[in-house]
Scaffold this active site. Sequence first.
Site, PDB file in Angstrom:
ATOM      1  NE  ARG A  17     -12.101  -0.730  -0.632  1.00  0.00           N
ATOM      2  CZ  ARG A  17     -10.968  -1.397  -0.868  1.00  0.00           C
ATOM      3  NH1 ARG A  17     -10.990  -2.648  -1.229  1.00  0.00           N
ATOM      4  NH2 ARG A  17      -9.807  -0.760  -0.769  1.00  0.00           N
ATOM      5  CG  ASN A  47      -2.056  -1.100   0.947  1.00  0.00           C
ATOM      6  OD1 ASN A  47      -2.176  -1.643  -0.156  1.00  0.00           O
ATOM      7  ND2 ASN A  47      -2.795  -1.420   1.985  1.00  0.00           N
ATOM      8  NE  ARG A  63     -11.583  -0.202  -3.534  1.00  0.00           N
ATOM      9  CZ  ARG A  63     -12.518   0.584  -4.045  1.00  0.00           C
ATOM     10  NH1 ARG A  63     -13.332   0.105  -4.939  1.00  0.00           N
ATOM     11  NH2 ARG A  63     -12.592   1.844  -3.696  1.00  0.00           N
TER      12      ARG A  63
HETATM   13  C1  EPZ Z   1      -6.697   1.636   1.692  1.00  0.00           C
HETATM   14  O1  EPZ Z   1      -7.868   1.439   0.928  1.00  0.00           O
HETATM   15  C2  EPZ Z   1      -5.925   0.331   1.601  1.00  0.00           C
HETATM   16  N1  EPZ Z   1      -5.561   0.085   0.205  1.00  0.00           N
HETATM   17  C3  EPZ Z   1      -6.777  -0.803   2.158  1.00  0.00           C
HETATM   18  O2  EPZ Z   1      -5.993  -1.979   2.128  1.00  0.00           O
HETATM   19  C4  EPZ Z   1      -7.132  -0.486   3.604  1.00  0.00           C
HETATM   20  O3  EPZ Z   1      -7.972  -1.490   4.103  1.00  0.00           O
HETATM   21  C5  EPZ Z   1      -7.847   0.870   3.671  1.00  0.00           C
HETATM   22  O4  EPZ Z   1      -7.019   1.890   3.069  1.00  0.00           O
HETATM   23  C6  EPZ Z   1      -8.133   1.292   5.107  1.00  0.00           C
HETATM   24  O5  EPZ Z   1      -6.945   1.347   5.829  1.00  0.00           O
HETATM   25  C7  EPZ Z   1      -4.530   0.792  -0.346  1.00  0.00           C
HETATM   26  O6  EPZ Z   1      -3.909   1.626   0.305  1.00  0.00           O
HETATM   27  C8  EPZ Z   1      -4.200   0.493  -1.767  1.00  0.00           C
HETATM   28  P1  EPZ Z   1     -10.204   4.206   2.491  1.00  0.00           P
HETATM   29  P2  EPZ Z   1      -8.801   2.709   0.576  1.00  0.00           P
HETATM   30  O7  EPZ Z   1     -10.423   5.167   1.372  1.00  0.00           O
HETATM   31  O8  EPZ Z   1      -7.968   3.923   0.445  1.00  0.00           O
HETATM   32  C9  EPZ Z   1     -14.914   4.848   2.748  1.00  0.00           C
HETATM   33  C10 EPZ Z   1      -5.537  -4.227   1.749  1.00  0.00           C
HETATM   34  O9  EPZ Z   1      -6.005  -5.254   2.227  1.00  0.00           O
HETATM   35  N2  EPZ Z   1     -14.692   5.836   1.680  1.00  0.00           N
HETATM   36  O10 EPZ Z   1      -9.293   4.605   3.617  1.00  0.00           O
HETATM   37  O11 EPZ Z   1      -9.671   2.313  -0.554  1.00  0.00           O
HETATM   38  C11 EPZ Z   1     -14.588   3.427   2.299  1.00  0.00           C
HETATM   39  O12 EPZ Z   1     -15.726   2.850   1.700  1.00  0.00           O
HETATM   40  C12 EPZ Z   1      -6.451  -3.088   1.343  1.00  0.00           C
HETATM   41  O13 EPZ Z   1      -4.313  -4.002   1.559  1.00  0.00           O
HETATM   42  C13 EPZ Z   1     -15.770   6.583   1.214  1.00  0.00           C
HETATM   43  O14 EPZ Z   1     -16.898   6.432   1.680  1.00  0.00           O
HETATM   44  O15 EPZ Z   1      -9.669   2.827   1.908  1.00  0.00           O
HETATM   45  C14 EPZ Z   1     -14.210   2.750   3.593  1.00  0.00           C
HETATM   46  O16 EPZ Z   1     -15.400   2.354   4.246  1.00  0.00           O
HETATM   47  C15 EPZ Z   1      -7.897  -3.447   1.578  1.00  0.00           C
HETATM   48  N3  EPZ Z   1     -15.563   7.499   0.223  1.00  0.00           N
HETATM   49  C16 EPZ Z   1     -13.545   3.871   4.397  1.00  0.00           C
HETATM   50  O17 EPZ Z   1     -13.974   5.104   3.797  1.00  0.00           O
HETATM   51  C17 EPZ Z   1     -14.319   7.702  -0.337  1.00  0.00           C
HETATM   52  O18 EPZ Z   1     -14.193   8.573  -1.229  1.00  0.00           O
HETATM   53  C18 EPZ Z   1     -12.012   3.843   4.368  1.00  0.00           C
HETATM   54  O19 EPZ Z   1     -11.649   3.754   3.030  1.00  0.00           O
HETATM   55  C19 EPZ Z   1     -13.239   6.937   0.151  1.00  0.00           C
HETATM   56  C20 EPZ Z   1     -13.437   6.016   1.155  1.00  0.00           C
END
Ligand code: EPZ
Length: 417
Positions: A122, A24, A93
Site C-alpha cells: 500500500r 471511509n 494508514r
Molecule cells: C481505501 O484505501 C479504503 N480506505 C480501503 O478500505 C479500501 O480497501 C481501498 O480504498 C480500496 O477500495 C479508506 O478509504 C480509508 P487505494 P486506500 O489507494 O485509499 C495501490 C477498509 O477495510 N496504490 O484505493 O489506501 C494500493 O497499494 C479499508 O475499510 C498504489 O500503488 O486504497 C492498492 O493496491 C481497507 N499507490 C490499490 O492501489 C498509491 O499511491 C488501491 O489502493 C495508492 C494506492
Amino acid sequence: MAARLEIEGGVPLRGRVAVSAAKNAALPALAAALLTSEPVRLANVPALADVATMTRLLETLGASVAGEGAGMAVRVERVRSDVAPYELVSTMRASVLVLGPLVARHGSARVALPGGCAIGVRPIDQHLKGLAKLGAEIVIENGYVIARASRLKGARITTDLVTVTGTENLMMAAALAEGTTLIENAAREPEVADLAALLAAMGARIEGAGTARLEIEGVPELAGATHRIVPDRIEAGTLLVAGAITRGDVTVTDLVPDHVSAVLAKLEECGVGLEVGPTWVRVRGPERPRAADVTTSPYPGFPTDMQAQLMTLQGLADGQSRVTETIFENRFMHVAELARMGARIETDGAIAVIRGVPGYQGAPVMASDLRASAALVLAGLAAAGRTSVARVYHLDRGYERLEAKLAALGARIERRA
Ligand code: EPZ
C-alpha cells in the site's frame, strides 16, 4: 488476552438493523477540517477506533474537537504542528489524509510513511506524484514524507491507478490551489463523492464528483460547514451477508441501495432473496447458496472490502466459486482461518478457488485485518457450535457495535474481555 467474540452459531437472523455512517467517508471528512479555520460539523460520525485515532491526530495538529450528540464539531483555528507521527500513522494508514490538507492550508507537512499493513504494501506514490504536480516540494527523510509549498498551483493530474485516498488527498489540496486542477482516473467511490459534497459546502468548486474526471477550481480560502456522512456501504453489505448466510430474514435500513448494487447483484447470483426499497434492502437467505465467481474492482465494481465476507458465503455454496482479488496483493488472510472451520479454499496468488461445503464447524479463530475479522464473525454465525474470534480490535476499527446489532437480530454473540 485481547477481547474476543464468542458466537453460538446456527441461528437464523431476523428483524431490522440500521447501518452506521461510513468509516471511509468520516476519515477524509475529519481531515478536511484542516482546510479552514472555522468549525466543521459532522452530524453522524460513527463511534469507531479509526475515528478516535483520526481525532487524536487532528488534535496533535491543533484541532479542537467537541462531541455534539451523535456528531462532532472539529475546528482548526490555527495549525499548531505539521507532524503526523509514525506511532499514529503506523496504526492507521488513513492518517495520510492529513497530507494534502496540511500542505494546502499550512504550506508544509511531515507525515510518516505508513509502511505496509496486513493486506499489502500500500504505497502512497500516487499521492506524492500528484502533490508534486501541484507544485509541492517532496522529500523523504527518515521514514517521513516532508512536503512544502508556499501556494499550490492547479495542474492536470492523471493517476497511474485508481486510488481512493489518493484522489481524496489531491482533491483537498487542489481545493485551495491557485487555478484549476484536473484529476483524471479519479476514484469514483461514494466516499469520494461524499467528501466532494462536504468540500462544496465549505465553498470549494468541484465538478465531476463520483466520476473518473474531477475538475477543481481553487479558491483562496474555505469556510466551515455542516455535513451528514453517507451510510457505510461495506457495513451494509456485511449485514446483508449475515442475513443470507444464516438463512434468515433481515431488513437492513438507512443505506443507499445504489452504493451496494454490485454486492446485491452478486448476492442474487448466489440465490439470495432480495427486496430493494429506497433506503433499505430486505434479504432472505436460501437453504443453500449457489456458487458464483467474483472479481474485485474499483467502484462501481465489486468492492475489495466485501471480498472476504462474500467468500464466507461462497464457502457454503453448492458448487465451486472463483475469487479474483485485483486491488490488494495479500487479502486472503481469512482463508486459513475459514479452513479451520471446515471451508475448502485453495489460493494461488490473486486467485482463490472455493469448493462449497454443507456447513462450517465452530472453532477458535484469529482476526488479522478489519474485513477478515468480519468474515470470521459471519462464518461463526453460520457454523454449528461455538466460535471464538480473537483480536477483535481489528473489527472495532471499522464496525460500530457489530455484536450488538447482530444480537438484536437474534444472534447468540457476546464480547469477552
Ligand atoms: C481505501 O484505501 C479504503 N480506505 C480501503 O478500505 C479500501 O480497501 C481501498 O480504498 C480500496 O477500495 C479508506 O478509504 C480509508 P487505494 P486506500 O489507494 O485509499 C495501490 C477498509 O477495510 N496504490 O484505493 O489506501 C494500493 O497499494 C479499508 O475499510 C498504489 O500503488 O486504497 C492498492 O493496491 C481497507 N499507490 C490499490 O492501489 C498509491 O499511491 C488501491 O489502493 C495508492 C494506492
